[in-house]
Each structure stands twice: as structure tokens, then as C-alpha cells.
Design a protein around this motif. Structure first.
Motif, PDB file in Angstrom:
ATOM      1  N   ALA A 225     -12.372  36.949  85.105  1.00 27.95           N
ATOM      2  CA  ALA A 225     -12.869  35.850  85.922  1.00 27.95           C
ATOM      3  C   ALA A 225     -14.268  35.438  85.460  1.00 27.95           C
ATOM      4  CB  ALA A 225     -12.885  36.242  87.391  1.00 27.95           C
TER       5      ALA A 225
ATOM      6  N   GLU B 114      -6.122  33.351  85.437  1.00 28.55           N
ATOM      7  CA  GLU B 114      -6.794  33.017  84.175  1.00 28.55           C
ATOM      8  C   GLU B 114      -6.087  31.912  83.401  1.00 28.55           C
ATOM      9  OE1 GLU B 114      -9.750  33.899  82.679  1.00 28.55           O
ATOM     10  OE2 GLU B 114     -10.081  34.621  84.708  1.00 28.55           O
TER      11      GLU B 114
ATOM     12  N   CYS C  65      -6.836  28.635  85.097  1.00 26.96           N
ATOM     13  CA  CYS C  65      -8.254  28.295  84.890  1.00 26.96           C
ATOM     14  C   CYS C  65      -8.488  27.771  83.473  1.00 26.96           C
ATOM     15  CB  CYS C  65      -9.143  29.505  85.146  1.00 26.96           C
ATOM     16  SG  CYS C  65      -9.413  29.847  86.882  1.00 26.96           S
TER      17      CYS C  65
ATOM     18  N   ALA D  61     -13.961  27.329  94.515  1.00 28.52           N
ATOM     19  CA  ALA D  61     -13.005  28.197  93.820  1.00 28.52           C
ATOM     20  C   ALA D  61     -13.627  29.533  93.425  1.00 28.52           C
ATOM     21  CB  ALA D  61     -12.465  27.494  92.583  1.00 28.52           C
ATOM     22  N   PHE D  62     -14.919  29.535  93.134  1.00 27.80           N
ATOM     23  CA  PHE D  62     -15.612  30.751  92.711  1.00 27.80           C
ATOM     24  C   PHE D  62     -16.674  31.127  93.746  1.00 27.80           C
ATOM     25  CE2 PHE D  62     -13.945  29.006  88.760  1.00 27.80           C
ATOM     26  CZ  PHE D  62     -13.396  30.123  88.172  1.00 27.80           C
TER      27      PHE D  62
ATOM     28  N   SER E 107     -13.915  32.707  82.897  1.00 30.27           N
ATOM     29  CA  SER E 107     -13.537  31.426  83.500  1.00 30.27           C
ATOM     30  C   SER E 107     -14.725  30.799  84.222  1.00 30.27           C
ATOM     31  CB  SER E 107     -12.383  31.620  84.491  1.00 30.27           C
ATOM     32  OG  SER E 107     -11.215  31.958  83.811  1.00 30.27           O
ATOM     33  N   TYR E 108     -15.430  31.613  84.974  1.00 33.69           N
ATOM     34  CA  TYR E 108     -16.583  31.110  85.714  1.00 33.69           C
ATOM     35  C   TYR E 108     -17.630  30.544  84.758  1.00 33.69           C
ATOM     36  CZ  TYR E 108     -20.497  31.108  88.983  1.00 33.69           C
ATOM     37  OH  TYR E 108     -21.565  30.743  89.754  1.00 33.69           O
TER      38      TYR E 108
ATOM     39  N   THR F 237     -14.884  36.595  91.526  1.00 32.92           N
ATOM     40  CA  THR F 237     -13.757  35.991  92.222  1.00 32.92           C
ATOM     41  C   THR F 237     -12.469  36.233  91.443  1.00 32.92           C
ATOM     42  OG1 THR F 237     -15.225  34.252  93.005  1.00 32.92           O
ATOM     43  CG2 THR F 237     -12.870  33.829  93.161  1.00 32.92           C
TER      44      THR F 237
ATOM     45  N   THR G  20      -9.067  35.306  89.915  1.00 30.22           N
ATOM     46  CA  THR G  20      -8.523  34.002  89.539  1.00 30.22           C
ATOM     47  C   THR G  20      -7.260  34.151  88.708  1.00 30.22           C
ATOM     48  OG1 THR G  20      -9.831  33.949  87.519  1.00 30.22           O
ATOM     49  CG2 THR G  20     -10.798  32.907  89.454  1.00 30.22           C
TER      50      THR G  20
END
Length: 115
Positions: free
Chosen positions: A2, A50, A53, A39-40, A5-6, A46, A48
């Protein structure tokens, strides 16, 4: 995972411009910032999906980088109505839409006063 992605979304938001003429919930850049923060909520901690994302981030990156605008350049600088890009920006601005709304209210209230 995550965390990646963040960070990818944060990098994307740095590239995404804010349109000052569309403040108040009409700007896509503003909407994206709100959606990423929702979302985060826990930041990079968080949980998620992947794959999803990465798909969304890649799509938004293509938009932010004008991938298709450079791949398929426009030959004309006006629309089917003959309005230029600058005029489209002015027409779509929050100030112009508010002025139109106010003028319509004035017209309608004037019609009802006469009847």
C-alpha cells in the motif's frame, strides 16, 4: 505494498493542476485530492487492492501527462460551435456559470411578478 500505491498517488497529485476558475467542487484535481485522502485515510498503512490502485493510477497518469493529446494532436483549434479553447475555459468558469444562474433567476422572477 500500500505504501507504493500511496506514494504513486501522491506523485500523481503533484503533477495534477488545480484550476482556480473551477473552485467549489467542480475541479477534477480538487476531486482527486479528496478521493485519495478518503481512500488512504491511514496513509500508506491503508489496506488496498494493489491491482486496482495500479490500474487507476496508470489511467490518471496518462491523463495528467496528456498522453493521448500528444499522440493524437488536434488539427483544428476551435470546436464544432466555433468557440476557441480560451472561450471554453471562460464559459466553464465558476464565475461565468454563477453569473448565468443569477441572470436566469432575475428573468424568471421578473416573469412571475408580471403574471
Amino acid at each position: 505494498m500500500a505504501r507504493n500505491s500511496y506514494r504513486n498517488f501522491l506523485r500523481l497529485l503533484e503533477k495534477w493542476p488545480l484550476d482556480e476558475s473551477k473552485k467549489g467542487g467542480r475541479d477534477l484535481g480538487e476531486h482527486l485530492r479528496i478521493r485519495v485522502s478518503e481512500a488512504f485515510r491511514l496513509g500508506d498503512a491503508t489496506p488496498t487492492d494493489e491491482v486496482e490502485c495500479q490500474r487507476v493510477c496508470a489511467s490518471l497518469n496518462r491523463l495528467a501527462n496528456n498522453t493521448y493529446a500528444t499522440r493524437y494532436p488536434r488539427k483544428l483549434t476551435s470546436t464544432s460551435t466555433g468557440v476557441t479553447i480560451q472561450e471554453c475555459h471562460q464559459i466553464a468558469s465558476t464565475e461565468f456559470l454563477k453569473a448565468m444562474e443569477d441572470s436566469e433567476k432575475g428573468l424568471l422572477s421578473g416573469m412571475f411578478k408580471q403574471g
